[in-house]
Write a protein that holds these residues in place. Structure first.
Motif, PDB file in Angstrom:
ATOM      1  N   ILE A 128     122.294  99.833   8.422  1.00  0.00           N
ATOM      2  CA  ILE A 128     121.142  99.870   7.641  1.00  0.00           C
ATOM      3  C   ILE A 128     120.418  98.447   7.527  1.00  0.00           C
ATOM      4  O   ILE A 128     119.393  98.249   7.318  1.00  0.00           O
ATOM      5  CB  ILE A 128     121.252 100.465   6.091  1.00  0.00           C
ATOM      6  N   HIS A 139     120.392 101.942  14.204  1.00  0.00           N
ATOM      7  CA  HIS A 139     119.766 101.722  12.951  1.00  0.00           C
ATOM      8  C   HIS A 139     119.791 103.390  12.549  1.00  0.00           C
ATOM      9  O   HIS A 139     120.343 103.517  11.312  1.00  0.00           O
ATOM     10  CB  HIS A 139     118.487 101.288  13.085  1.00  0.00           C
ATOM     11  N   ALA A 178     126.286 112.229   7.565  1.00  0.00           N
ATOM     12  CA  ALA A 178     126.611 112.754   8.730  1.00  0.00           C
ATOM     13  C   ALA A 178     127.939 111.922   9.187  1.00  0.00           C
ATOM     14  O   ALA A 178     128.200 111.085   9.256  1.00  0.00           O
ATOM     15  CB  ALA A 178     125.643 112.771   9.540  1.00  0.00           C
ATOM     16  N   GLN A 179     128.675 112.831   9.665  1.00  0.00           N
ATOM     17  CA  GLN A 179     130.115 112.477  10.317  1.00  0.00           C
ATOM     18  C   GLN A 179     129.559 112.110  11.769  1.00  0.00           C
ATOM     19  O   GLN A 179     128.835 112.583  12.444  1.00  0.00           O
ATOM     20  CB  GLN A 179     131.157 113.715  10.356  1.00  0.00           C
ATOM     21  N   THR A 180     130.659 111.143  12.244  1.00  0.00           N
ATOM     22  CA  THR A 180     130.399 110.593  13.521  1.00  0.00           C
ATOM     23  C   THR A 180     130.141 111.819  14.812  1.00  0.00           C
ATOM     24  O   THR A 180     129.380 111.752  15.442  1.00  0.00           O
ATOM     25  CB  THR A 180     131.286 109.433  14.222  1.00  0.00           C
ATOM     26  N   ASP A 240     130.027  99.882   9.627  1.00  0.00           N
ATOM     27  CA  ASP A 240     129.772 100.785   8.398  1.00  0.00           C
ATOM     28  C   ASP A 240     128.008 101.219   8.406  1.00  0.00           C
ATOM     29  O   ASP A 240     127.419 100.408   9.025  1.00  0.00           O
ATOM     30  CB  ASP A 240     129.772  99.738   7.473  1.00  0.00           C
ATOM     31  N   ALA A 241     128.009 102.264   7.673  1.00  0.00           N
ATOM     32  CA  ALA A 241     126.737 102.764   7.754  1.00  0.00           C
ATOM     33  C   ALA A 241     125.777 101.707   7.344  1.00  0.00           C
ATOM     34  O   ALA A 241     124.692 101.556   7.393  1.00  0.00           O
ATOM     35  CB  ALA A 241     126.703 104.015   6.708  1.00  0.00           C
ATOM     36  N   LEU A 242     126.473 100.928   6.103  1.00  0.00           N
ATOM     37  CA  LEU A 242     125.755  99.507   5.420  1.00  0.00           C
ATOM     38  C   LEU A 242     125.359  98.659   6.461  1.00  0.00           C
ATOM     39  O   LEU A 242     123.999  98.393   6.495  1.00  0.00           O
ATOM     40  CB  LEU A 242     126.997  99.307   4.735  1.00  0.00           C
ATOM     41  N   ILE A 293     121.430 105.417   9.177  1.00  0.00           N
ATOM     42  CA  ILE A 293     120.930 106.125   8.136  1.00  0.00           C
ATOM     43  C   ILE A 293     121.797 107.567   7.987  1.00  0.00           C
ATOM     44  O   ILE A 293     121.934 108.061   7.112  1.00  0.00           O
ATOM     45  CB  ILE A 293     119.551 106.511   8.598  1.00  0.00           C
ATOM     46  N   LEU A 294     121.865 107.855   9.076  1.00  0.00           N
ATOM     47  CA  LEU A 294     122.678 109.535   9.171  1.00  0.00           C
ATOM     48  C   LEU A 294     123.909 109.360   8.649  1.00  0.00           C
ATOM     49  O   LEU A 294     124.247 110.345   7.804  1.00  0.00           O
ATOM     50  CB  LEU A 294     122.755 109.686  10.579  1.00  0.00           C
ATOM     51  N   LYS A 295     124.751 108.051   8.687  1.00  0.00           N
ATOM     52  CA  LYS A 295     125.994 108.001   8.343  1.00  0.00           C
ATOM     53  C   LYS A 295     125.760 107.896   6.710  1.00  0.00           C
ATOM     54  O   LYS A 295     126.482 108.563   6.100  1.00  0.00           O
ATOM     55  CB  LYS A 295     126.538 106.801   8.859  1.00  0.00           C
ATOM     56  N   ALA A 296     124.875 107.219   6.430  1.00  0.00           N
ATOM     57  CA  ALA A 296     124.818 106.951   4.891  1.00  0.00           C
ATOM     58  C   ALA A 296     124.377 108.388   4.182  1.00  0.00           C
ATOM     59  O   ALA A 296     124.679 108.547   2.881  1.00  0.00           O
ATOM     60  CB  ALA A 296     123.595 105.972   4.510  1.00  0.00           C
ATOM     61  N   ALA A 311     130.625 104.386  15.448  1.00  0.00           N
ATOM     62  CA  ALA A 311     131.759 104.843  14.430  1.00  0.00           C
ATOM     63  C   ALA A 311     132.440 103.737  13.860  1.00  0.00           C
ATOM     64  O   ALA A 311     132.979 104.001  12.739  1.00  0.00           O
ATOM     65  CB  ALA A 311     132.652 105.812  15.268  1.00  0.00           C
ATOM     66  N   LYS A 312     132.610 102.624  14.606  1.00  0.00           N
ATOM     67  CA  LYS A 312     133.446 101.501  13.937  1.00  0.00           C
ATOM     68  C   LYS A 312     132.513 100.760  12.856  1.00  0.00           C
ATOM     69  O   LYS A 312     133.013 100.373  11.884  1.00  0.00           O
ATOM     70  CB  LYS A 312     133.495 100.382  15.127  1.00  0.00           C
TER      71      LYS A 312
END
Lengths: 354, 227
Positions: free
Chosen positions: A350, A261, A271-273, A345-347, A265-268, A342-343
């Motif tokens: 979340i 989780h 932040a890169q993987t 989605d950020a979505l 958030i970090l990806k959203a 990594a695979k």
């Protein structure tokens, strides 16, 4: 760095416990490995270090060294067949008399000190330099209070000898080995005549009538109980290793999976993987290295506290190797869950998918 | 004040397929948001509001059509550029606070600065300014678990503005708050948008907030229409 460090600080208990598990697991691996190495060593180190290529035994012995008996006639016959390249060998198990205490069990290796060759000497003289009634003993004899130039007395024959040198890595069935020359006479300990167990031979293999010629490795393998002992130690060590590596890397896998989780958030927020992966790998490396350091310290401490007779053996190569393997596999376990992050989605992470 | 268009959505459709059937969630959406505009999107759940927000925010790629942020076409970019875009130009405010649990308030902002690879001291200054504007200065060393719902959402707003984005995307920012606090949060978003000349899109259920927005769009069965 920023993420990794703050997470440690904020979750002291969780990561403290994780480190504790790591320390305990590594300590167990080190301890059991050292103990089984030590036991395996004490069982037959002296045999592995015998200075010969081939071992010649009597035919009736069926390849087992201590069942083999060769008398002086046999020796003469073998001398004719083999020439100068041979040297006789006898094992005699006895004890040393000690004042006010129980006897010390030892194994006498009777050799021709002129022919046997040099052994690794840690102190004093080598075999070739021995004079009358002088012997070379294994260092483990020092544990019983013996020192260089001490006189030892065999408890059964009352023969007196002087320790002229110390060698290392010569332990036979948990007993210190004492190299004696045939002139001292332990080869006639049980019988009135000289009886040897084997004749050592360096050179090319040949077929001998009435005798068995085999390599040293084959001889070690036929020591009663040798393969059973070493086999079970091996199995114990490898199972322990596999299980503990598996447990610790699964731990890191699960603990990373729990944070899916957060990674979402970090990806959203962009932040890169790799940014996330870096912080995880740093944490895994830190905990593993900390565990490695403290567990080897604990191991070292325990060894100091243990009685010296406990056979423990662990090389620093093994510690480093074990640590390296744990490090790699723990990182692999963590990467497995990062790969999942990594695979997705950020979505999805979340949890806001309509 | 309302000049340059920050966001342009042109003929965007989005299909979700589950093997043998595809559902068209977004149908030919057109929308332009200019600097200083605060736009609300309302509509029943399942109408595609959040999907629209995700497509704009480069979390999903549209099936057809173009999205331009600052004249840059979003979905033609590489995955790495997606991240840079999110880190540099888009600020997200999520439905629940979605803060990182082990970072204190100023840590949350510092993280954004680090990810966007911005200068450390300007980031520090910016964080202080945002925290004082959002009335969070005395809570700067507190962790999310120690904050109230309204405070958490204010931190989320500060975080969204931290990277100086061109556009703010807010997905139900008031859902976890009571109406008084919720209104205050939306007021703060509105203030930030106006004073900094940003653009913002807010998806909401809450009709009471709509008077704070410049334009209200209604999403219904994947179509977007001006109210």
């Amino acid at each position: 760095m920023f993420l990794a460090w703050n997470e440690f600080r904020r979750n002291k208990l969780r990561y403290g416990l994780l480190s504790l598990i790591m320390i305990a697991v590594l300590f167990l691996v080190f301890f059991i490995t050292a103990l089984s190495n030590g036991l395996g060593y004490a069982d037959s180190a002296a045999m592995s270090n015998l200075k010969t290529e081939y071992v010649i035994l009597s035919e009736e012995a069926e390849g087992v060294l201590i069942k083999s008996e060769l008398n002086n006639d046999d020796l003469d016959e073998l001398f004719d067949l083999l020439g100068e390249q041979y040297s006789p060998f006898a094992i005699t198990v006895s004890g040393l008399e000690k004042v006010n205490e129980r006897t010390v069990d030892v194994a006498y290796f009777t050799v021709d000190t002129e022919r046997y060759g040099d052994v690794t000497i840690t102190e004093g003289k080598n075999l070739r330099e021995l004079e009358d009634n002088e012997v070379v003993a294994d260092e483990s004899l020092k544990r019983f209070g013996y020192e260089l130039h001490d006189t030892i007395k065999d408890s059964r024959t009352d023969i007196e000898m002087t320790i002229a040198g110390f060698t290392e890595d010569h332990v036979y069935s948990h007993m210190p080995v004492i190299f004696t020359d045939a002139s001292i006479g332990f080869q006639s300990f049980y019988r009135m005549e000289d009886t040897y167990n084997a004749v050592f031979y360096q050179g090319s293999e040949m077929d001998l009538e009435h005798y068995d010629m085999q390599t040293l490795e084959d001889t070690i393998r036929t020591i009663p109980g040798y393969s059973e002992t070493q086999g079970s130690f091996m199995m114990m060590k490898s199972f322990l290793f596999i299980i503990s590596v598996f447990v610790s890397s699964v731990f890191f896998y699960v603990i990373t999976l729990q944070k899916t989780h957060q990674f979402g958030i970090l990806k959203a927020i962009g932040a890169q993987t790799w940014y996330i992966a870096k912080s995880i790998l740093l944490q895994v490396a830190f905990i593993t290295l900390l565990g490695l350091m403290l567990s080897s310290l604990a191991f070292y401490g325990i060894v100091q506290l243990m009685p010296e007779e406990m056979p423990v053996q662990l090389s620093w190569q093994l510690i480093v190797g074990t640590g390296g393997l744990f490090l790699i596999l723990n990182m692999f376990g963590a990467m497995l869950s990062i790969w999942k992050v990594a695979k997705i989605d950020a979505l999805e992470a979340i949890g806001r998918m309509e | 004040m309302m000049g340059r268009s920050i966001l342009e959505i042109k003929h965007v459709t989005k299909d979700f397929g589950d093997g043998n059937s595809t559902i068209r969630v977004l149908k030919n959406i057109n929308l332009t948001v200019k600097q200083g505009e605060f736009i609300a999107v309302v509509g029943p759940s399942g109408s595609g509001k959040s999907t629209l927000l995700s497509v704009i925010g480069a979390l999903l790629t549209p099936t057809e059509g173009d999205i331009l942020i600052d004249q840059e076409v979003v979905h033609l970019q590489s995955k790495k550029r997606f991240n840079q875009l999110r880190a540099g130009k888009i600020g997200f405010i999520f439905q629940s606070d979605n803060l990182i649990p082990y970072l204190n308030v100023s840590g949350q902002l510092k993280l954004v600065n680090q990810i966007a690879k911005n200068n450390k001291s300007t980031g520090q200054k910016r964080a202080n300014e945002l925290l004082s504007r959002l009335d969070l200065l005395q809570r700067r060393n507190n962790y999310p678990a120690e904050l109230s719902g309204g405070e958490k959402q204010r931190v989320a707003i500060a975080r969204a503005f931290m990277n100086d984005p061109s556009i703010i995307l807010a997905d139900e920012p008031t859902a976890s708050l009571d109406s008084v606090r919720g209104r205050k949060v939306v007021e703060m978003i509105s203030q930030e948008v106006k004073s900094r000349n940003k653009a913002a899109i807010m998806v909401t259920h809450d009709e009471r907030m709509l008077d704070l927005c410049d334009k209200v769009y209604v999403m219904k069965d994947g179509c977007l229409a001006r109210e």
